[in-house]
Design an enzyme around this catalytic site. Structure first.
Site, PDB file in Angstrom:
ATOM      1  CB  THR A 132       6.160   6.888  -9.382  1.00  8.53           C
ATOM      2  OG1 THR A 132       5.893   8.278  -9.515  1.00  8.53           O
ATOM      3  CG2 THR A 132       7.665   6.708  -9.512  1.00  8.53           C
ATOM      4  CG  ASP A 133       3.084  10.468 -11.954  1.00  8.38           C
ATOM      5  OD1 ASP A 133       3.834  10.348 -10.958  1.00  8.38           O
ATOM      6  OD2 ASP A 133       2.120  11.261 -11.976  1.00  8.38           O
ATOM      7  CD  GLU A 134       6.999  11.838  -8.107  1.00 11.92           C
ATOM      8  OE1 GLU A 134       8.114  12.296  -7.837  1.00 11.92           O
ATOM      9  OE2 GLU A 134       6.069  11.799  -7.275  1.00 11.92           O
ATOM     10  CE1 TYR A 158       9.776   7.207  -4.878  1.00 14.87           C
ATOM     11  CE2 TYR A 158       8.828   8.960  -6.224  1.00 14.87           C
ATOM     12  CZ  TYR A 158       8.731   7.702  -5.642  1.00 14.87           C
ATOM     13  OH  TYR A 158       7.598   6.943  -5.834  1.00 14.87           O
ATOM     14  CE  LYS A 162       9.181   3.215  -7.456  1.00 18.31           C
ATOM     15  NZ  LYS A 162       8.876   2.004  -6.644  1.00 18.31           N
TER      16      LYS A 162
HETATM   17  P1  NAD Z   1       5.364   4.120   1.841  1.00 19.30           P
HETATM   18  O1  NAD Z   1       6.592   4.919   2.053  1.00 19.30           O
HETATM   19  O2  NAD Z   1       4.102   4.492   2.551  1.00 19.30           O
HETATM   20  O3  NAD Z   1       5.640   2.588   2.189  1.00 19.30           O
HETATM   21  C1  NAD Z   1       6.821   1.920   1.826  1.00 19.30           C
HETATM   22  C2  NAD Z   1       6.858   0.602   2.591  1.00 19.30           C
HETATM   23  O4  NAD Z   1       8.026  -0.122   2.177  1.00 19.30           O
HETATM   24  C3  NAD Z   1       6.972   0.781   4.117  1.00 19.30           C
HETATM   25  O5  NAD Z   1       6.070  -0.097   4.754  1.00 19.30           O
HETATM   26  C4  NAD Z   1       8.420   0.396   4.410  1.00 19.30           C
HETATM   27  O6  NAD Z   1       8.594  -0.138   5.712  1.00 19.30           O
HETATM   28  C5  NAD Z   1       8.664  -0.639   3.333  1.00 19.30           C
HETATM   29  N1  NAD Z   1      10.098  -0.812   3.012  1.00 19.30           N
HETATM   30  C6  NAD Z   1      11.010   0.168   2.768  1.00 19.30           C
HETATM   31  N2  NAD Z   1      12.213  -0.390   2.517  1.00 19.30           N
HETATM   32  C7  NAD Z   1      12.050  -1.730   2.577  1.00 19.30           C
HETATM   33  C8  NAD Z   1      12.922  -2.842   2.389  1.00 19.30           C
HETATM   34  N3  NAD Z   1      14.218  -2.655   2.090  1.00 19.30           N
HETATM   35  N4  NAD Z   1      12.424  -4.085   2.516  1.00 19.30           N
HETATM   36  C9  NAD Z   1      11.106  -4.280   2.821  1.00 19.30           C
HETATM   37  N5  NAD Z   1      10.242  -3.262   3.018  1.00 19.30           N
HETATM   38  C10 NAD Z   1      10.714  -2.006   2.900  1.00 19.30           C
HETATM   39  O7  NAD Z   1       5.145   4.106   0.269  1.00 19.30           O
HETATM   40  P2  NAD Z   1       3.792   4.124  -0.592  1.00 19.30           P
HETATM   41  O8  NAD Z   1       3.346   5.521  -0.760  1.00 19.30           O
HETATM   42  O9  NAD Z   1       2.868   3.095  -0.037  1.00 19.30           O
HETATM   43  O10 NAD Z   1       4.369   3.634  -1.996  1.00 19.30           O
HETATM   44  C11 NAD Z   1       4.444   2.237  -2.296  1.00 19.30           C
HETATM   45  C12 NAD Z   1       5.031   2.079  -3.683  1.00 19.30           C
HETATM   46  O11 NAD Z   1       4.236   2.777  -4.634  1.00 19.30           O
HETATM   47  C13 NAD Z   1       6.448   2.662  -3.827  1.00 19.30           C
HETATM   48  O12 NAD Z   1       7.187   1.804  -4.650  1.00 19.30           O
HETATM   49  C14 NAD Z   1       6.225   4.008  -4.515  1.00 19.30           C
HETATM   50  O13 NAD Z   1       7.349   4.366  -5.284  1.00 19.30           O
HETATM   51  C15 NAD Z   1       5.031   3.689  -5.385  1.00 19.30           C
HETATM   52  N6  NAD Z   1       4.155   4.827  -5.725  1.00 19.30           N
HETATM   53  C16 NAD Z   1       3.680   5.648  -4.742  1.00 19.30           C
HETATM   54  C17 NAD Z   1       2.804   6.691  -5.069  1.00 19.30           C
HETATM   55  C18 NAD Z   1       2.221   7.588  -3.996  1.00 19.30           C
HETATM   56  O14 NAD Z   1       1.559   8.575  -4.333  1.00 19.30           O
HETATM   57  N7  NAD Z   1       2.392   7.297  -2.718  1.00 19.30           N
HETATM   58  C19 NAD Z   1       2.439   6.910  -6.394  1.00 19.30           C
HETATM   59  C20 NAD Z   1       2.952   6.048  -7.393  1.00 19.30           C
HETATM   60  C21 NAD Z   1       3.802   4.994  -7.025  1.00 19.30           C
HETATM   61  P1  TYD Z   2       4.101  15.016  -2.196  1.00 14.90           P
HETATM   62  O1  TYD Z   2       2.850  14.614  -1.472  1.00 14.90           O
HETATM   63  O2  TYD Z   2       5.388  15.016  -1.451  1.00 14.90           O
HETATM   64  O3  TYD Z   2       4.187  14.072  -3.489  1.00 14.90           O
HETATM   65  P2  TYD Z   2       5.169  14.179  -4.786  1.00 14.90           P
HETATM   66  O4  TYD Z   2       6.288  15.096  -4.497  1.00 14.90           O
HETATM   67  O5  TYD Z   2       5.618  12.764  -4.951  1.00 14.90           O
HETATM   68  O6  TYD Z   2       4.276  14.645  -5.908  1.00 14.90           O
HETATM   69  O7  TYD Z   2       3.882  16.468  -2.819  1.00 14.90           O
HETATM   70  C1  TYD Z   2       2.787  16.747  -3.672  1.00 14.90           C
HETATM   71  C2  TYD Z   2       2.949  18.153  -4.165  1.00 14.90           C
HETATM   72  O8  TYD Z   2       2.796  19.052  -3.058  1.00 14.90           O
HETATM   73  C3  TYD Z   2       4.331  18.453  -4.745  1.00 14.90           C
HETATM   74  O9  TYD Z   2       4.192  19.351  -5.833  1.00 14.90           O
HETATM   75  C4  TYD Z   2       5.066  19.130  -3.601  1.00 14.90           C
HETATM   76  C5  TYD Z   2       3.954  19.869  -2.877  1.00 14.90           C
HETATM   77  N1  TYD Z   2       4.155  20.029  -1.411  1.00 14.90           N
HETATM   78  C6  TYD Z   2       3.995  21.282  -0.831  1.00 14.90           C
HETATM   79  O10 TYD Z   2       3.704  22.296  -1.517  1.00 14.90           O
HETATM   80  N2  TYD Z   2       4.165  21.402   0.519  1.00 14.90           N
HETATM   81  C7  TYD Z   2       4.501  20.340   1.297  1.00 14.90           C
HETATM   82  O11 TYD Z   2       4.698  20.525   2.531  1.00 14.90           O
HETATM   83  C8  TYD Z   2       4.643  19.049   0.693  1.00 14.90           C
HETATM   84  C9  TYD Z   2       5.017  17.848   1.512  1.00 14.90           C
HETATM   85  C10 TYD Z   2       4.458  18.937  -0.674  1.00 14.90           C
END
Ligand code: NAD
Ligand code: TYD
Length: 357
Positions: A132-134, A158, A162
């Site tokens: 992630t960018d975070e 988080y 990561k």
């Molecule tokens: P999500 O929370 O929707 O899904 C996570 C999945 O991992 C779930 O299906 C969960 O059951 C599985 N999981 C959790 N712990 C596990 C374990 N110990 N063994 C096997 N499976 C397990 O997450 P997402 O939003 O799909 O994100 C996927 C990846 O991408 C993550 O690594 C996250 O850090 C990264 N990412 C997410 C975003 C975003 O905006 N959602 C952006 C950048 C990177």
């Molecule tokens: P989120 O979707 O949780 O992603 P991330 O924290 O990984 O960027 O949140 C996106 C942005 O929205 C973040 O700045 C937090 C804000 N946010 C709210 O303002 N209200 C909410 O209820 C949630 C879940 C997030």
């Protein structure tokens, strides 16, 4: 790439990636190892569960004997690690699970891969880690975007977990020679995103006439990428990326959270003219900010554009419209998640003491 192990493939991005692989690479064998935590949902993959290309295995990336047996049985040549705890607010309420899965889990997965890979002495193996960018921390307005050389400076449990997992992946390449790649992507949105995250939460609350919680002043900035574009970027990296390299992925946009929310409420006003909650923006409620809330993320994506020829195909307007339409036509999917007791417990934990106007 012939036999792929996807970890965390029942979550949001992983399930989109599996759908995309089945569509674009019909000769691949795809094994999905997922623990099915609250965020994992087998319904995301219902339409492919009988596909002979695809197999689901219920299990933990931290179960080393299980992972070793999968690598051996299916002669895996590519691992894509999506498995993680992924929600910042949950990491603030309970950080330890983030350390267990994101740090220790990734470490054990890497150990299983190391054992398998070194016994095979195979060429063409790849371990790709999704990040992630975070991990880079927060930017001030006007500061240049993050690039591949930016210093890691994570601010939430988080992003710290990561960051630690990225470092482990890099170290396994440097020390043991495991052929790895890493990608750091901005905020994703699109079908199958669990409704705890901002965009699906806002859509869901609008449909139910519930308030739309805006943390702080709502001026925080994220870069948003439609999930299909992220999946295509990962595929490019797997097929053409350089071993040992990190690639940044993003949508090259900079809306504030409040702007995103207004775009969604505007789309819903248009698509649901008879809604009793229209104008949906009247549901907006400013609430107490997230502790340690990162102000701004932005990514410099020229490496993946220039070296691998990838650029996002969807802009924010088209991606948001597709997303809102998907949630409107998949309300059963959302309802099944929202009706679970664990979901209302989370909503109570996170929002009941936030106050607001
Ligand atoms: P999500 O929370 O929707 O899904 C996570 C999945 O991992 C779930 O299906 C969960 O059951 C599985 N999981 C959790 N712990 C596990 C374990 N110990 N063994 C096997 N499976 C397990 O997450 P997402 O939003 O799909 O994100 C996927 C990846 O991408 C993550 O690594 C996250 O850090 C990264 N990412 C997410 C975003 C975003 O905006 N959602 C952006 C950048 C990177
Ligand atoms: P989120 O979707 O949780 O992603 P991330 O924290 O990984 O960027 O949140 C996106 C942005 O929205 C973040 O700045 C937090 C804000 N946010 C709210 O303002 N209200 C909410 O209820 C949630 C879940 C997030």
């Amino acid at each position: 790439m012939n036999h792929v192990l996807i970890t965390g493939g029942a979550g949001f991005i992983g399930s989109n990636f599996i759908h995309r692989l089945i569509e674009l690479r019909p000769d691949l064998l795809i094994i999905n190892l997922d623990l099915l935590t609250y965020a994992g949902n087998k319904d995301n993959l219902k339409s492919v569960e009988d596909n002979s290309q695809y197999q689901f295995i219920h299990g933990d990336i931290a179960d080393q004997p299980l992972v070793e047996s999968i690598l051996e049985k299916y002669q895996i040549d590519t691992v894509v690690n999506f498995a993680a705890e992924s929600h910042v607010d949950r990491s603030i309420c309970g950080p330890i699970q983030f350390l267990n899965t994101n740090v220790v889990g990734t470490g054990i997965l890497l150990e299983a891969v190391r054992k398998f890979w070194s016994s095979k002495n195979t060429t063409g193996f790849r371990f790709h880690h999704i990040s992630t960018d975070e991990v880079f921390g927060s930017l001030n307005p006007g500061e240049p975007p993050f690039n591949e050389a930016s210093q890691y400076s994570p601010n939430s449990p988080y992003s710290a977990s990561k960051a630690a997992s990225d470092h482990l992946v890099r170290a396994y390449h440097h020390t043991y020679g495991i052929p790895i790649t890493i990608s750091n992507c901005t905020n994703n949105y699109g079908p199958y995103q669990f409704p705890e995250k901002l965009i699906p939460l806002i859509i869901m609350n609008c449909l139910r006439g519930k308030s739309l919680p805006v943390y702080g002043d709502g001026q925080q900035i994220r870069d948003w990428l439609y999930v299909e574009d992220h999946c295509d970027a990962i595929l490019q990296i797997l097929e053409h990326g350089k071993v040992g390299e990190t690639y940044l992925i993003g949508g090259e946009n900079q809306p504030s959270n409040l702007e995103i929310i207004h775009q969604i409420t505007g789309l819903l006003d248009e698509l649901l003219p008879d809604s009793p909650y229209s104008p949906h923006s009247s549901l907006i409620k400013f609430v107490q900010d997230r502790p340690g809330h990162d102000r701004r993320y932005a990514m410099e994506i020229s490496r993946i554009q220039n070296e691998l020829g990838w650029s996002p195909k969807h802009n924010l307007a088209s991606g948001l419209r597709a997303t809102v339409e998907w949630y409107l036509s998949h309300q059963d999917w959302v309802n099944a998640l929202v009706e679970k007791e664990s979901f209302s417990t989370w909503i109570n934990n996170n929002y009941s003491n936030r106050g607001g106007n």
